[in-house]
Design a protein around this motif. Sequence first.
Motif, PDB file in Angstrom:
ATOM      1  N   MET A  95       0.817  -1.206   0.000  1.00 26.69           N
ATOM      2  CA  MET A  95       0.000   0.000   0.000  1.00 26.69           C
ATOM      3  C   MET A  95       0.854   1.262   0.000  1.00 26.69           C
ATOM      4  SD  MET A  95      -2.936   1.241  -0.365  1.00 26.69           S
ATOM      5  CE  MET A  95      -3.822  -0.309  -0.295  1.00 26.69           C
ATOM      6  N   LEU A  96       2.010   1.213   0.649  1.00 27.31           N
ATOM      7  CA  LEU A  96       2.906   2.371   0.625  1.00 27.31           C
ATOM      8  C   LEU A  96       3.461   2.591  -0.785  1.00 27.31           C
ATOM      9  CD1 LEU A  96       4.325   4.660   2.050  1.00 27.31           C
ATOM     10  CD2 LEU A  96       6.093   3.057   2.809  1.00 27.31           C
ATOM     11  N   ARG A  97       3.752   1.493  -1.482  1.00 27.96           N
ATOM     12  CA  ARG A  97       4.179   1.639  -2.882  1.00 27.96           C
ATOM     13  C   ARG A  97       3.086   2.330  -3.699  1.00 27.96           C
ATOM     14  NH1 ARG A  97       8.695  -1.692  -3.370  1.00 27.96           N
ATOM     15  NH2 ARG A  97       8.650  -3.534  -2.024  1.00 27.96           N
ATOM     16  N   PHE A  98       1.851   1.949  -3.461  1.00 29.25           N
ATOM     17  CA  PHE A  98       0.725   2.561  -4.166  1.00 29.25           C
ATOM     18  C   PHE A  98       0.638   4.053  -3.859  1.00 29.25           C
ATOM     19  CE2 PHE A  98      -3.775   3.840  -4.111  1.00 29.25           C
ATOM     20  CZ  PHE A  98      -4.120   3.600  -5.424  1.00 29.25           C
ATOM     21  N   VAL A  99       0.820   4.423  -2.608  1.00 28.54           N
ATOM     22  CA  VAL A  99       0.757   5.836  -2.212  1.00 28.54           C
ATOM     23  C   VAL A  99       1.878   6.634  -2.865  1.00 28.54           C
ATOM     24  CG1 VAL A  99       0.985   7.432  -0.264  1.00 28.54           C
ATOM     25  CG2 VAL A  99      -0.438   5.391  -0.039  1.00 28.54           C
ATOM     26  N   LEU A 100       3.095   6.108  -2.860  1.00 25.33           N
ATOM     27  CA  LEU A 100       4.230   6.804  -3.473  1.00 25.33           C
ATOM     28  C   LEU A 100       4.015   6.977  -4.977  1.00 25.33           C
ATOM     29  CD1 LEU A 100       7.188   5.038  -1.609  1.00 25.33           C
ATOM     30  CD2 LEU A 100       6.424   7.400  -1.307  1.00 25.33           C
ATOM     31  N   LEU A 101       3.518   5.923  -5.624  1.00 21.76           N
ATOM     32  CA  LEU A 101       3.223   6.010  -7.062  1.00 21.76           C
ATOM     33  C   LEU A 101       2.162   7.063  -7.323  1.00 21.76           C
ATOM     34  CD1 LEU A 101       3.499   4.688  -9.976  1.00 21.76           C
ATOM     35  CD2 LEU A 101       1.483   3.346  -9.323  1.00 21.76           C
ATOM     36  N   THR A 102       1.132   7.096  -6.481  1.00 21.04           N
ATOM     37  CA  THR A 102       0.029   8.033  -6.665  1.00 21.04           C
ATOM     38  C   THR A 102       0.491   9.477  -6.504  1.00 21.04           C
ATOM     39  OG1 THR A 102      -1.547   6.376  -5.861  1.00 21.04           O
ATOM     40  CG2 THR A 102      -2.257   8.676  -5.832  1.00 21.04           C
ATOM     41  N   LEU A 103       1.227   9.760  -5.439  1.00 17.14           N
ATOM     42  CA  LEU A 103       1.680  11.130  -5.194  1.00 17.14           C
ATOM     43  C   LEU A 103       2.660  11.592  -6.272  1.00 17.14           C
ATOM     44  CD1 LEU A 103       2.186  11.063  -1.310  1.00 17.14           C
ATOM     45  CD2 LEU A 103       0.281  12.049  -2.599  1.00 17.14           C
ATOM     46  N   GLY A 104       3.593  10.715  -6.632  1.00 20.32           N
ATOM     47  CA  GLY A 104       4.551  11.085  -7.670  1.00 20.32           C
ATOM     48  C   GLY A 104       3.872  11.346  -9.006  1.00 20.32           C
ATOM     49  N   SER A 105       2.940  10.474  -9.373  1.00 22.47           N
ATOM     50  CA  SER A 105       2.224  10.661 -10.642  1.00 22.47           C
ATOM     51  C   SER A 105       1.384  11.925 -10.622  1.00 22.47           C
ATOM     52  CB  SER A 105       1.328   9.449 -10.912  1.00 22.47           C
ATOM     53  OG  SER A 105       2.094   8.265 -10.993  1.00 22.47           O
TER      54      SER A 105
END
Length: 434
Positions: free
Chosen positions: A316-326
């Motif tokens: 889920m943290l990977r998902f959050v980092l991907l979301t914020l960066g994108s």
Amino acid sequence: MAIEQSEYRPWRAWSIAIMLALMMLVNFLDKVVLGLVSVPMMRELHLSPTQFGLIGGSLNWLFSISAVLGGLAANRASTKWLLLLMAGAWTALQLPMLVAGSIWSVIACRVLLGAGEGPASPVAVHALYKWFPDAKRNLPVAVLHQGSALGLLVAGLSIPAITAHWGWRANFLVLSALGGLWCVAWLVFGAEGKLSSPVRSDHTARVPYALLLTDRTVLGVFAGHFAANWILAMTLTWTPTWLQLGMGYEPQTAGRMFALFVAITAPLSLGLAWLSQHLLTRGVSSRVGRGGFLTVTLVMAGALLASTAWPGLPPMLRFVLLTLGSGMTLVTYSIGPAMLGEVTPDSQRGGILALSNGFSSLAGLAAPIVTGLLIEGAGRSTAVGFEQASVASGVVLLGCGVLCAFCLDPRRSLRRFALGTTRAPGELNLVERS
């Protein structure tokens, strides 16, 4: 003093902005549908990750050529009728997907669709700039691209449900119907703006393309647009697949997760666009309020995306980092065109916006294929390959962010244009370089 030519009419201007945002909603539904039907389509057509990446990138094969041609046409023709023609083409080109049965028939559909969609964003932005003065352009362009985000949100919630009930091909019939509805509404309510840019003593009515296309600000915006499009193409094509095959979510749950991804990225990009515009209204120079702001967001986004591959991170943290960066990269689509509009004469703006879009489409062509190759190279492990693709995307963002820091300076560009247009062609290399 700079004077806006013709009267700015806020209510009418914003009604056009909303109509164009709805157009971008349909446009991005067309773009993202492939990613959200990827798993059943790959199974039915027996596609490998690399083949699916090839299909994902095929939207951009003619995208750049049509973007440039459409943008140049927008310099002279009515944007109302150009947009209607393009949207009509998208509507018709969804229908062959109902019967496409091989990789090459799907690619043919996507290539033709890309040719129709290539000029959409630059022509829409050019049309919008005819309704808003320079100091007020960041926010309406951000709203225009919120239509794109809303399209992704609607797609995440609706396409998996349509697929579950009627099969993956039914989505293309729905998209064709939506495109047709927008065409009718635009025919009735669309109009051409008459607001022109202010007359500047330091900026001539027309600048040689040799100057425009070698200018640091123009090239810096091109680089930023390339980086943003790389992330957009990678996430639209592969994030739904990663959520299913990499994270283990069921198709409809993965669709809701993708909708959550959009629900976070959309307001984030809108907020960043508002902050940049707020800096300008407080007297901050465009070099800082737009150029420096864009540089910082690209570099931060690159660091966030690269960090998704850190060992041991919870999914889920990977998902959050991907979301914020994108999400942070999306502000490029509002700040970049505003900077091009700031330095480019009205008579050439459509063409330069289209050239920026065309150049960035090269990223849209490459990113899905690179991601597919990385997934296949990781033993068809979608999780590992997608993490590697995120690191590659982070590197692209960091590199382009550094270029933006060096290049983006509208005031310098205007001085250069003012000097360059007074010299003979053989003397252009003597134009001010500072």
